[in-house]
Design a protein around this motif. Structure first.
Motif, PDB file in Angstrom:
ATOM      1  N   LEU A  78     -24.292  15.973  30.166  1.00 57.89           N
ATOM      2  CA  LEU A  78     -22.853  15.787  30.318  1.00 57.89           C
ATOM      3  C   LEU A  78     -22.097  17.003  29.775  1.00 57.89           C
ATOM      4  N   ILE A  79     -20.859  17.154  30.202  1.00 59.96           N
ATOM      5  CA  ILE A  79     -20.076  18.357  29.921  1.00 59.96           C
ATOM      6  C   ILE A  79     -18.831  18.004  29.116  1.00 59.96           C
ATOM      7  N   MET A  80     -18.526  18.852  28.107  1.00 64.72           N
ATOM      8  CA  MET A  80     -17.297  18.686  27.326  1.00 64.72           C
ATOM      9  C   MET A  80     -16.492  19.982  27.320  1.00 64.72           C
ATOM     10  N   LEU A  81     -15.174  19.849  27.460  1.00 65.54           N
ATOM     11  CA  LEU A  81     -14.226  20.924  27.192  1.00 65.54           C
ATOM     12  C   LEU A  81     -13.604  20.669  25.828  1.00 65.54           C
ATOM     13  N   HIS A  82     -13.130  21.724  25.155  1.00 66.32           N
ATOM     14  CA  HIS A  82     -12.706  21.570  23.761  1.00 66.32           C
ATOM     15  C   HIS A  82     -11.544  22.507  23.443  1.00 66.32           C
ATOM     16  N   LEU A  83     -10.448  21.928  22.938  1.00 66.49           N
ATOM     17  CA  LEU A  83      -9.285  22.694  22.477  1.00 66.49           C
ATOM     18  C   LEU A  83      -9.093  22.504  20.975  1.00 66.49           C
ATOM     19  N   ASP A  84      -8.232  23.350  20.407  1.00 72.46           N
ATOM     20  CA  ASP A  84      -7.896  23.231  18.981  1.00 72.46           C
ATOM     21  C   ASP A  84      -6.535  22.561  18.793  1.00 72.46           C
ATOM     22  N   ARG A  85      -6.051  21.790  19.778  1.00 72.09           N
ATOM     23  CA  ARG A  85      -4.676  21.278  19.776  1.00 72.09           C
ATOM     24  C   ARG A  85      -4.604  19.762  19.632  1.00 72.09           C
ATOM     25  N   GLY A  86      -5.318  19.231  18.625  1.00 70.80           N
ATOM     26  CA  GLY A  86      -5.341  17.786  18.446  1.00 70.80           C
ATOM     27  C   GLY A  86      -3.987  17.162  18.189  1.00 70.80           C
ATOM     28  N   GLY A  87      -3.049  17.921  17.650  1.00 68.74           N
ATOM     29  CA  GLY A  87      -1.716  17.386  17.376  1.00 68.74           C
ATOM     30  C   GLY A  87      -0.682  17.758  18.407  1.00 68.74           C
ATOM     31  N   ASP A  88      -1.110  18.290  19.563  1.00 71.15           N
ATOM     32  CA  ASP A  88      -0.186  18.838  20.565  1.00 71.15           C
ATOM     33  C   ASP A  88      -0.502  18.229  21.926  1.00 71.15           C
ATOM     34  N   SER A 122      -2.888  11.133  11.635  1.00 78.70           N
ATOM     35  CA  SER A 122      -1.529  10.643  11.905  1.00 78.70           C
ATOM     36  C   SER A 122      -0.867  11.407  13.041  1.00 78.70           C
ATOM     37  N   MET A 123      -1.272  12.661  13.243  1.00 82.01           N
ATOM     38  CA  MET A 123      -0.739  13.455  14.352  1.00 82.01           C
ATOM     39  C   MET A 123      -1.634  13.363  15.587  1.00 82.01           C
ATOM     40  N   CYS A 124      -2.935  13.340  15.367  1.00 84.34           N
ATOM     41  CA  CYS A 124      -3.868  13.347  16.495  1.00 84.34           C
ATOM     42  C   CYS A 124      -3.954  11.990  17.185  1.00 84.34           C
ATOM     43  N   GLY A 125      -3.772  10.907  16.421  1.00 88.61           N
ATOM     44  CA  GLY A 125      -3.857   9.571  17.013  1.00 88.61           C
ATOM     45  C   GLY A 125      -2.879   9.367  18.162  1.00 88.61           C
ATOM     46  N   PRO A 126      -1.590   9.645  17.964  1.00 90.30           N
ATOM     47  CA  PRO A 126      -0.631   9.485  19.071  1.00 90.30           C
ATOM     48  C   PRO A 126      -0.948  10.381  20.267  1.00 90.30           C
ATOM     49  N   VAL A 127      -1.468  11.582  20.005  1.00 89.79           N
ATOM     50  CA  VAL A 127      -1.830  12.477  21.107  1.00 89.79           C
ATOM     51  C   VAL A 127      -2.943  11.857  21.949  1.00 89.79           C
ATOM     52  N   LEU A 128      -3.962  11.317  21.291  1.00 91.39           N
ATOM     53  CA  LEU A 128      -5.054  10.672  22.020  1.00 91.39           C
ATOM     54  C   LEU A 128      -4.545   9.485  22.829  1.00 91.39           C
ATOM     55  N   GLN A 129      -3.662   8.701  22.219  1.00 91.26           N
ATOM     56  CA  GLN A 129      -3.091   7.556  22.941  1.00 91.26           C
ATOM     57  C   GLN A 129      -2.330   8.013  24.182  1.00 91.26           C
ATOM     58  N   GLN A 130      -1.542   9.084  24.032  1.00 92.01           N
ATOM     59  CA  GLN A 130      -0.783   9.609  25.170  1.00 92.01           C
ATOM     60  C   GLN A 130      -1.707  10.126  26.266  1.00 92.01           C
ATOM     61  N   LEU A 131      -2.803  10.749  25.880  1.00 91.77           N
ATOM     62  CA  LEU A 131      -3.734  11.261  26.878  1.00 91.77           C
ATOM     63  C   LEU A 131      -4.402  10.129  27.652  1.00 91.77           C
ATOM     64  N   VAL A 132      -4.720   9.041  26.962  1.00 92.39           N
ATOM     65  CA  VAL A 132      -5.280   7.880  27.658  1.00 92.39           C
ATOM     66  C   VAL A 132      -4.298   7.366  28.696  1.00 92.39           C
ATOM     67  N   THR A 133      -3.029   7.292  28.322  1.00 91.80           N
ATOM     68  CA  THR A 133      -2.007   6.811  29.255  1.00 91.80           C
ATOM     69  C   THR A 133      -1.799   7.784  30.398  1.00 91.80           C
TER      70      THR A 133
END
Length: 215
Positions: A78-88, A122-133
């Motif tokens: 399997l393949i993963m892409l990776h950024l350093d922008r967990g809070g963005d 606290s910053m990364c959680g909302p970003v992950l939620q937004q990405l799921v949506t």
């Protein structure tokens, strides 16, 4: 290079389940060579992942070549892409859109989530939620590909270990795949590890390891 690396791992009995193409590739990869300005490369034109269409086309070619190389060795990796922008959120959203527009296939999208640089869970959680949506119709899963311990207090230690894991595993529809600690045997500017080190020996910090047992 990618094909040879994966082949060496497989031949040595260490077949990877996931191959991450590049590391924190927010600015692209195979970066521009100043001495040869005409050389095609995968450098994005800004510090945010929008980049120009031309540069994204170049970056996509590099991704496609590397992914093809992995799958020449084993098409089930399997393949993963990776950024350093967990809070963005915007940077991650734009990067994913650009990759998808150019048919770059990936199974996981990883983000770094350090307290010092991305604001921790606290910053990364909302970003992950937004990405799921935002990508509800997509099948890729989300990963915290790098995090460490903020050891300013016991509360922050718990928050950066358990809190980081909880935000991923609590994502709806099973979209959170897990977390990867960087790097457990030592600290750095990004935070502390899970071990203390003396010379060539490392000793697990029991209280921190117990959090994983609890989870």
């Amino acid at each position: 290079y990618t094909r040879a690396s994966i082949q060496t791992l497989v031949d040595g009995g260490a077949r990877p389940d996931i191959a991450q193409i590049g590391n924190e590739t927010t600015p692209g990869m195979i970066m521009h060579v100043p001495t040869n300005p005409s050389q095609p490369d995968g450098t994005l034109t800004t510090t945010t992942p929008n980049g120009s269409t031309g540069n994204w086309d170049n970056l996509a070619q590099l991704y496609l070549a590397a992914i093809s190389a992995v799958h020449e060795v084993d098409p089930t990796i399997l393949i993963m892409l990776h950024l350093d922008r967990g809070g963005d959120f915007a940077s991650s959203r734009n990067y994913i859109r650009n990759a998808q527009m150019r048919n770059v296939p990936f199974d996981y999208f990883g983000l770094s989530c350090y307290q010092e640089y991305q604001g921790g869970p606290s910053m990364c959680g909302p970003v992950l939620q937004q990405l799921v949506t935002e990508f509800a119709s997509s099948s890729f899963k989300l990963v915290i590909a790098e995090y460490a311990v903020d050891a300013t207090s016991q509360t922050t230690i718990t928050n950066t270990i358990r809190g980081t894991n909880d935000i991923v595993h609590d994502l709806p529809n099973g979209r959170g795949a897990g977390t990867l600690f960087w790097e457990p045997t030592r600290g750095g500017g990004w935070g502390e590890g899970l071990f203390t080190r003396s010379g060539q020996s490392s000793t697990a910090i029991a209280a921190r390891m117990m959090l994983y047992d609890q989870m």
